[in-house]
Write a protein that holds these residues in place. Structure first.
Motif, PDB file in Angstrom:
ATOM      1  N   PRO A 107     -13.661   2.570 -14.237  1.00  0.00           N
ATOM      2  CA  PRO A 107     -12.848   2.278 -13.058  1.00  0.00           C
ATOM      3  C   PRO A 107     -12.720   3.510 -12.169  1.00  0.00           C
ATOM      4  O   PRO A 107     -12.467   4.613 -12.650  1.00  0.00           O
ATOM      5  CB  PRO A 107     -11.491   1.883 -13.638  1.00  0.00           C
ATOM      6  CG  PRO A 107     -11.704   1.641 -15.079  1.00  0.00           C
ATOM      7  CD  PRO A 107     -12.926   2.384 -15.477  1.00  0.00           C
ATOM      8  N   THR A 108     -12.918   3.300 -10.886  1.00  0.00           N
ATOM      9  CA  THR A 108     -12.927   4.407  -9.932  1.00  0.00           C
ATOM     10  C   THR A 108     -12.251   3.996  -8.638  1.00  0.00           C
ATOM     11  O   THR A 108     -12.399   2.868  -8.185  1.00  0.00           O
ATOM     12  CB  THR A 108     -14.385   4.826  -9.625  1.00  0.00           C
ATOM     13  OG1 THR A 108     -15.024   5.190 -10.857  1.00  0.00           O
ATOM     14  CG2 THR A 108     -14.449   5.989  -8.671  1.00  0.00           C
ATOM     15  N   LEU A 109     -11.529   4.934  -8.066  1.00  0.00           N
ATOM     16  CA  LEU A 109     -10.903   4.728  -6.769  1.00  0.00           C
ATOM     17  C   LEU A 109     -11.325   5.873  -5.861  1.00  0.00           C
ATOM     18  O   LEU A 109     -11.249   7.038  -6.254  1.00  0.00           O
ATOM     19  CB  LEU A 109      -9.380   4.700  -6.920  1.00  0.00           C
ATOM     20  CG  LEU A 109      -8.621   4.172  -5.718  1.00  0.00           C
ATOM     21  CD1 LEU A 109      -7.409   3.390  -6.186  1.00  0.00           C
ATOM     22  CD2 LEU A 109      -8.196   5.280  -4.803  1.00  0.00           C
ATOM     23  N   LEU A 110     -11.818   5.546  -4.679  1.00  0.00           N
ATOM     24  CA  LEU A 110     -12.276   6.538  -3.710  1.00  0.00           C
ATOM     25  C   LEU A 110     -11.396   6.477  -2.483  1.00  0.00           C
ATOM     26  O   LEU A 110     -11.074   5.386  -1.998  1.00  0.00           O
ATOM     27  CB  LEU A 110     -13.735   6.252  -3.330  1.00  0.00           C
ATOM     28  CG  LEU A 110     -14.347   7.171  -2.278  1.00  0.00           C
ATOM     29  CD1 LEU A 110     -15.793   7.483  -2.634  1.00  0.00           C
ATOM     30  CD2 LEU A 110     -14.275   6.567  -0.894  1.00  0.00           C
ATOM     31  N   VAL A 111     -11.020   7.638  -1.982  1.00  0.00           N
ATOM     32  CA  VAL A 111     -10.282   7.721  -0.720  1.00  0.00           C
ATOM     33  C   VAL A 111     -10.968   8.736   0.178  1.00  0.00           C
ATOM     34  O   VAL A 111     -11.633   9.661  -0.295  1.00  0.00           O
ATOM     35  CB  VAL A 111      -8.798   8.096  -0.915  1.00  0.00           C
ATOM     36  CG1 VAL A 111      -8.064   7.032  -1.690  1.00  0.00           C
ATOM     37  CG2 VAL A 111      -8.644   9.437  -1.584  1.00  0.00           C
ATOM     38  N   GLY A 112     -10.795   8.556   1.466  1.00  0.00           N
ATOM     39  CA  GLY A 112     -11.324   9.488   2.443  1.00  0.00           C
ATOM     40  C   GLY A 112     -10.341  10.605   2.717  1.00  0.00           C
ATOM     41  O   GLY A 112      -9.180  10.564   2.311  1.00  0.00           O
ATOM     42  N   MET A 113     -10.809  11.608   3.453  1.00  0.00           N
ATOM     43  CA  MET A 113      -9.983  12.783   3.717  1.00  0.00           C
ATOM     44  C   MET A 113      -8.902  12.516   4.760  1.00  0.00           C
ATOM     45  O   MET A 113      -7.985  13.315   4.910  1.00  0.00           O
ATOM     46  CB  MET A 113     -10.849  13.956   4.168  1.00  0.00           C
ATOM     47  CG  MET A 113     -11.549  13.768   5.509  1.00  0.00           C
ATOM     48  SD  MET A 113     -12.662  15.121   5.912  1.00  0.00           S
ATOM     49  CE  MET A 113     -11.564  16.345   6.585  1.00  0.00           C
ATOM     50  N   ASP A 114      -8.984  11.419   5.460  1.00  0.00           N
ATOM     51  CA  ASP A 114      -8.046  11.116   6.541  1.00  0.00           C
ATOM     52  C   ASP A 114      -6.932  10.184   6.089  1.00  0.00           C
ATOM     53  O   ASP A 114      -6.619   9.207   6.752  1.00  0.00           O
ATOM     54  CB  ASP A 114      -8.782  10.476   7.720  1.00  0.00           C
ATOM     55  CG  ASP A 114      -9.714  11.452   8.403  1.00  0.00           C
ATOM     56  OD1 ASP A 114      -9.436  12.661   8.360  1.00  0.00           O
ATOM     57  OD2 ASP A 114     -10.715  11.006   8.973  1.00  0.00           O
ATOM     58  N   THR A 115      -6.324  10.483   4.964  1.00  0.00           N
ATOM     59  CA  THR A 115      -5.274   9.612   4.436  1.00  0.00           C
ATOM     60  C   THR A 115      -4.007  10.402   4.113  1.00  0.00           C
ATOM     61  O   THR A 115      -3.468  10.296   3.014  1.00  0.00           O
ATOM     62  CB  THR A 115      -5.769   8.872   3.183  1.00  0.00           C
ATOM     63  OG1 THR A 115      -6.318   9.836   2.275  1.00  0.00           O
ATOM     64  CG2 THR A 115      -6.816   7.833   3.510  1.00  0.00           C
ATOM     65  N   PRO A 116      -3.494  11.178   5.075  1.00  0.00           N
ATOM     66  CA  PRO A 116      -2.304  11.971   4.775  1.00  0.00           C
ATOM     67  C   PRO A 116      -1.069  11.110   4.513  1.00  0.00           C
ATOM     68  O   PRO A 116      -0.116  11.571   3.894  1.00  0.00           O
ATOM     69  CB  PRO A 116      -2.127  12.837   6.023  1.00  0.00           C
ATOM     70  CG  PRO A 116      -2.762  12.061   7.116  1.00  0.00           C
ATOM     71  CD  PRO A 116      -3.933  11.360   6.461  1.00  0.00           C
ATOM     72  N   GLN A 117      -1.091   9.860   4.957  1.00  0.00           N
ATOM     73  CA  GLN A 117       0.052   8.964   4.746  1.00  0.00           C
ATOM     74  C   GLN A 117       0.071   8.374   3.343  1.00  0.00           C
ATOM     75  O   GLN A 117       1.074   7.845   2.900  1.00  0.00           O
ATOM     76  CB  GLN A 117       0.032   7.828   5.776  1.00  0.00           C
ATOM     77  CG  GLN A 117      -1.006   6.749   5.520  1.00  0.00           C
ATOM     78  CD  GLN A 117      -2.453   7.125   5.838  1.00  0.00           C
ATOM     79  OE1 GLN A 117      -2.750   8.206   6.339  1.00  0.00           O
ATOM     80  NE2 GLN A 117      -3.369   6.217   5.553  1.00  0.00           N
ATOM     81  N   MET A 118      -1.016   8.510   2.616  1.00  0.00           N
ATOM     82  CA  MET A 118      -1.134   7.932   1.283  1.00  0.00           C
ATOM     83  C   MET A 118      -0.278   8.725   0.296  1.00  0.00           C
ATOM     84  O   MET A 118      -0.229   9.947   0.340  1.00  0.00           O
ATOM     85  CB  MET A 118      -2.594   7.978   0.846  1.00  0.00           C
ATOM     86  CG  MET A 118      -2.854   7.392  -0.503  1.00  0.00           C
ATOM     87  SD  MET A 118      -4.537   7.747  -1.024  1.00  0.00           S
ATOM     88  CE  MET A 118      -4.515   9.523  -1.094  1.00  0.00           C
ATOM     89  N   ARG A 119       0.370   8.010  -0.583  1.00  0.00           N
ATOM     90  CA  ARG A 119       1.183   8.625  -1.637  1.00  0.00           C
ATOM     91  C   ARG A 119       0.518   8.392  -2.986  1.00  0.00           C
ATOM     92  O   ARG A 119      -0.176   7.399  -3.188  1.00  0.00           O
ATOM     93  CB  ARG A 119       2.603   8.045  -1.637  1.00  0.00           C
ATOM     94  CG  ARG A 119       3.347   8.245  -0.337  1.00  0.00           C
ATOM     95  CD  ARG A 119       3.587   9.738  -0.106  1.00  0.00           C
ATOM     96  NE  ARG A 119       4.147   9.989   1.217  1.00  0.00           N
ATOM     97  CZ  ARG A 119       3.494  10.602   2.193  1.00  0.00           C
ATOM     98  NH1 ARG A 119       2.277  11.029   2.017  1.00  0.00           N
ATOM     99  NH2 ARG A 119       4.072  10.813   3.352  1.00  0.00           N
ATOM    100  N   SER A 120       0.769   9.291  -3.904  1.00  0.00           N
ATOM    101  CA  SER A 120       0.124   9.194  -5.215  1.00  0.00           C
ATOM    102  C   SER A 120       0.456   7.882  -5.916  1.00  0.00           C
ATOM    103  O   SER A 120      -0.359   7.365  -6.680  1.00  0.00           O
ATOM    104  CB  SER A 120       0.510  10.382  -6.092  1.00  0.00           C
ATOM    105  OG  SER A 120       1.896  10.402  -6.336  1.00  0.00           O
ATOM    106  N   THR A 121       1.621   7.325  -5.649  1.00  0.00           N
ATOM    107  CA  THR A 121       2.000   6.063  -6.290  1.00  0.00           C
ATOM    108  C   THR A 121       1.133   4.892  -5.836  1.00  0.00           C
ATOM    109  O   THR A 121       1.102   3.853  -6.495  1.00  0.00           O
ATOM    110  CB  THR A 121       3.476   5.738  -6.018  1.00  0.00           C
ATOM    111  OG1 THR A 121       3.694   5.730  -4.605  1.00  0.00           O
ATOM    112  CG2 THR A 121       4.389   6.762  -6.687  1.00  0.00           C
ATOM    113  N   GLN A 122       0.431   5.048  -4.730  1.00  0.00           N
ATOM    114  CA  GLN A 122      -0.460   3.990  -4.251  1.00  0.00           C
ATOM    115  C   GLN A 122      -1.813   4.024  -4.949  1.00  0.00           C
ATOM    116  O   GLN A 122      -2.597   3.093  -4.800  1.00  0.00           O
ATOM    117  CB  GLN A 122      -0.669   4.122  -2.742  1.00  0.00           C
ATOM    118  CG  GLN A 122       0.600   3.884  -1.945  1.00  0.00           C
ATOM    119  CD  GLN A 122       0.371   4.180  -0.478  1.00  0.00           C
ATOM    120  OE1 GLN A 122       0.237   5.333  -0.092  1.00  0.00           O
ATOM    121  NE2 GLN A 122       0.296   3.130   0.320  1.00  0.00           N
ATOM    122  N   LEU A 123      -2.093   5.062  -5.669  1.00  0.00           N
ATOM    123  CA  LEU A 123      -3.404   5.238  -6.298  1.00  0.00           C
ATOM    124  C   LEU A 123      -3.421   4.644  -7.695  1.00  0.00           C
ATOM    125  O   LEU A 123      -3.631   5.327  -8.690  1.00  0.00           O
ATOM    126  CB  LEU A 123      -3.763   6.725  -6.357  1.00  0.00           C
ATOM    127  CG  LEU A 123      -3.890   7.409  -5.021  1.00  0.00           C
ATOM    128  CD1 LEU A 123      -4.124   8.898  -5.214  1.00  0.00           C
ATOM    129  CD2 LEU A 123      -5.015   6.784  -4.207  1.00  0.00           C
TER     130      LEU A 123
END
Length: 143
Positions: A107-123
């Motif tokens: 299982p893998t989750l990828l995010v881009g560098m332009d996600t400053p609004q993202m919180r660790s709890t969303q991952l």
């Protein structure tokens, strides 16, 4: 598009690999659509701030692996406990395939560098139901 289904099972999440795909925040290479409203250096500074916030959020989550799939010299951006993979030349499709291949199976989750609004709890997502998911953004894109 499959959205992320939250789970509170941190042990389950520790089997998850996390990828951040990014490019070195260098003036004239990032956030170019913001120019000429802002200078190339201002655009690079904004990209650096966004990448810093994204890396902070991803570092805060339990993970099997953390990979920085990076375009450019990773000096100063590769954090302790992170692995690095250079992005290949070509389109986003080639770069995504290479990032997932560098992590390997599971299982893998990828995010881009332009996600400053993202919180660790969303991952987090139900790793028993999905191998990978896209997190829909409010602007119609994804993170």
């Amino acid at each position: 598009m499959t959205s992320i289904h939250a789970t509170r099972d941190d042990d389950q999440q520790s089997h998850l690999s996390l990828i951040v795909i990014a490019k070195r925040p260098q003036a004239g290479r990032v956030k170019t659509r913001l120019m000429p409203a802002v200078t190339a250096q201002d655009a690079a500074d904004l990209a650096a701030a966004a990448l810093t916030d994204t890396l902070r959020s991803v570092t805060a989550r339990p993970a099997r692996r953390r990979l920085l799939a990076f375009d450019g010299d990773p000096t100063g951006w590769l954090l302790p406990g992170w692995q690095y993979a250079a992005q290949p030349d070509g389109g986003l499709d080639r770069r995504l395939v290479a990032a997932f291949a560098a992590v390997g199976d599971g299982p893998t989750l990828l995010v881009g560098m332009d996600t400053p609004q993202m919180r660790s709890t969303q991952l987090q997502f139900d790793t028993h139901r999905f191998d990978a998911c896209l997190g829909p953004a409010t602007d119609g894109g994804y993170w």
